[in-house]
Design an enzyme around this catalytic site. Structure first.
Site, PDB file in Angstrom:
ATOM      1  N   GLU A 140     -27.421  21.045  55.605  1.00  0.00           N
ATOM      2  CA  GLU A 140     -28.314  21.222  56.751  1.00  0.00           C
ATOM      3  C   GLU A 140     -29.769  20.949  56.381  1.00  0.00           C
ATOM      4  O   GLU A 140     -30.524  20.349  57.159  1.00  0.00           O
ATOM      5  CB  GLU A 140     -28.171  22.633  57.335  1.00  0.00           C
ATOM      6  CG  GLU A 140     -26.822  22.913  57.977  1.00  0.00           C
ATOM      7  CD  GLU A 140     -26.608  22.149  59.282  1.00  0.00           C
ATOM      8  OE1 GLU A 140     -27.550  21.475  59.746  1.00  0.00           O
ATOM      9  OE2 GLU A 140     -25.502  22.240  59.845  1.00  0.00           O
ATOM     10  N   ARG A 144     -31.783  17.802  58.161  1.00  0.00           N
ATOM     11  CA  ARG A 144     -32.876  18.221  59.048  1.00  0.00           C
ATOM     12  C   ARG A 144     -34.243  18.048  58.383  1.00  0.00           C
ATOM     13  O   ARG A 144     -35.124  17.384  58.938  1.00  0.00           O
ATOM     14  CB  ARG A 144     -32.680  19.681  59.477  1.00  0.00           C
ATOM     15  CG  ARG A 144     -31.394  19.928  60.244  1.00  0.00           C
ATOM     16  CD  ARG A 144     -31.332  21.328  60.805  1.00  0.00           C
ATOM     17  NE  ARG A 144     -29.981  21.692  61.227  1.00  0.00           N
ATOM     18  CZ  ARG A 144     -29.697  22.423  62.293  1.00  0.00           C
ATOM     19  NH1 ARG A 144     -30.660  22.885  63.070  1.00  0.00           N
ATOM     20  NH2 ARG A 144     -28.447  22.737  62.600  1.00  0.00           N
ATOM     21  N   GLU A 384     -24.408  14.700  70.834  1.00  0.00           N
ATOM     22  CA  GLU A 384     -23.533  13.578  70.501  1.00  0.00           C
ATOM     23  C   GLU A 384     -23.084  12.767  71.705  1.00  0.00           C
ATOM     24  O   GLU A 384     -22.974  11.534  71.643  1.00  0.00           O
ATOM     25  CB  GLU A 384     -22.318  14.085  69.713  1.00  0.00           C
ATOM     26  CG  GLU A 384     -22.621  14.459  68.272  1.00  0.00           C
ATOM     27  CD  GLU A 384     -23.255  15.836  68.101  1.00  0.00           C
ATOM     28  OE1 GLU A 384     -23.685  16.174  66.986  1.00  0.00           O
ATOM     29  OE2 GLU A 384     -23.339  16.593  69.111  1.00  0.00           O
TER      30      GLU A 384
END
Length: 477
Positions: A140, A144, A384
């Protein structure tokens, strides 16, 4: 071009920089797997969106982004995320790492929100330090923070952002020091101590775009080599029929869960096989992608009812169907298929995405597509389904995908907008809100909505590769 874009100097500079990018080999030159055999289901009606309506929608996305950012700045400034109902900050770890500002910066630049972009950049360069005695999740933080810093650096040429990225890359690198080269899941940013030996292909194989770009920009080849080894070691452990499972022991290289799918835990592994070839021209990545897409289509693709296409789950060794589950994270697949040159499958699967959305007026985290029943009812503000609409609109020019995007965005605003931002939902059936607004709302959801409606000149699509957090990276080396 949208008036706000014309008058945005940062956005104009970005357009110039992106247009100067040397595009990598087009992914569409890959020969797709055999054409999808079934006759497609008749497409459902979608709202009509002409260029004028698209311009209005792009402006609505800009206003929504500004609304969410202002809520963050008022109630969570200096923290990771805003809780948009209680107007309280939320941090991932004992020390905040500015998830929302880093994830948001390239989106704010792209949308021409100059004041907000300057606020985000000043927070980052003024407050962000990775010299912290905290244990973080490598995956993550890589997609990010490392991805966000690299993209923002390429847009602004602010060396302070690259320095932060390099420091972070150094602190994350101990994760690769396992017997197999597959990364551990967690690392302490100060001590380098690692833990977490049970991982998954997404976490082991979704690192090369970021570490590879960092290597190219800093001249430190070790970043590239370690991340590429992790990707290759994941690929090498695919089954005899070409599938990977859900969980793997990074110390032994043995699978601990052999469920194969395109869902969370696996999804972005396949994405990076293709994208790492596109960004770096790495022929090993090209070969691994070509070896992998055929088995995906053979064993996971599922034709149901009257020509609907879905992707389910199967045993990685036998290929036998194990479940008919598909959800919000799987909805990236039409975009990946389009990027790989398989527009027929991409179009069919996006129609299934639309059907999933319309089941309850907003998509669930997962559903049983055979029964069309929700299995996991939450909605986390995921991007998505919009990402796939954007890719399909780019490759086909068909206004149908903007029509889908309008429906998605109108429902998104209707059910998730709060006084201070936008809230996740606990249940798409009841529309009960959840006090959460993760940073990917800025990085991905708003960005893909905007790009879907904005003129093609808003971003040089063929000159960038989006990481899985939608941070555009460009080949400048």
């Amino acid at each position: 071009m949208n008036r706000a874009l014309r008058n945005a100097p940062l956005a104009a500079a970005l357009l110039l920089a992106l247009s100067a990018c040397t595009p990598s080999t087009p992914a569409s030159s890959v020969a797709p797997a055999d054409a999808a055999p079934a006759t497609p289901a008749a497409p459902a009606d979608v709202p009509a969106v002409d260029d004028a309506e698209a311009a209005r929608m792009a402006e609505q996305v800009r206003e929504a982004t500004r609304h969410a950012w202002q809520g963050y700045m008022q109630y969570a400034k200096g923290h990771d995320d805003l809780k948009p109902i209680s107007a309280q900050p939320r941090d991932w770890y004992p020390v905040p790492l500015l998830m929302s500002p880093v994830d948001a910066l390239d989106t704010l630049l792209l949308l021409g929100l100059d004041k907000e972009a300057n606020e985000a950049r000043e927070l980052i360069v003024g407050q962000l330090s990775f010299d912290q005695d905290i244990e973080v999740q490598n995956f993550e933080v890589t997609i990010r923070l490392l991805g966000g810093l690299l993209s923002a650096y390429q847009m602004t040429n602010d060396e302070r952002l690259l320095k932060l990225a390099d420091d972070l890359g150094t602190r994350l690198s101990p994760v690769f020091d396992s017997p197999t080269g597959l990364p551990y899941t967690h690392v302490n940013l100060r001590t380098g101590k690692t833990r977490g030996k049970i991982s998954n292909p997404a976490e082991t194989g979704t690192l090369l775009l970021e570490f590879g770009t960092l290597a190219k920009l800093t001249g430190k080849q070790a970043y590239y080599d370690k991340a590429k080894r992790a990707l290759v070691e994941t690929y090498k452990r695919r089954s005899k029929i070409g599938l990977v499972g859900l969980n793997i022991d990074v110390e032994t290289g043995e699978w601990t869960n052999k469920d194969a799918s395109i869902a969370g835990g696996i999804d972005s592994y396949y994405e990076y096989l293709l994208k790492c070839w596109k960004l770096f021209g790495d022929q090993d990545c090209k070969r691994m992608w070509e070896d992998s897409i055929g088995p995906l289509n053979q064993y996971l693709a599922d034709d149901v009812r009257e020509g609907e296409l879905w992707y389910g789950h199967a045993d990685m060794d036998s290929g036998a169907r194990t479940s008919t589950t598909y959800g919000a994270l799987d909805a990236f697949m039409p975009g990946l298929l389009a990027l790989g040159g398989d527009l027929d499958r991409a179009k069919r699967l996006q129609e299934s995405n639309l059907k999933m959305w319309r089941l309850h007026g907003i998509e669930p985290e997962s559903l049983d597509y055979a029964a069309m029943e929700v299995r996991s009812p939450g909605y986390a503000l995921r991007p998505e389904i919009v990402e796939s609409a954007y890719y399909l609109h780019h490759y086909t020019g068909d206004a149908r995908y903007r029509g889908m995007g309008k429906e998605f965005f109108d429902d998104f605003v209707k059910y998730t907008r709060t006084e201070h931002g936008f809230s996740a939902l606990k249940d798409v059936r009841s529309k009960e809100k959840d006090d959460s607004m993760e940073s990917f709302l800025f990085a991905e959801t708003f960005k893909y909505y905007y790009l879907l409606f904005a003129p093609a000149s808003a971003l040089d699509f063929d000159g960038v590769v989006f990481n899985t957090e939608a941070h555009p990276l460009r080949r400048t080396w």
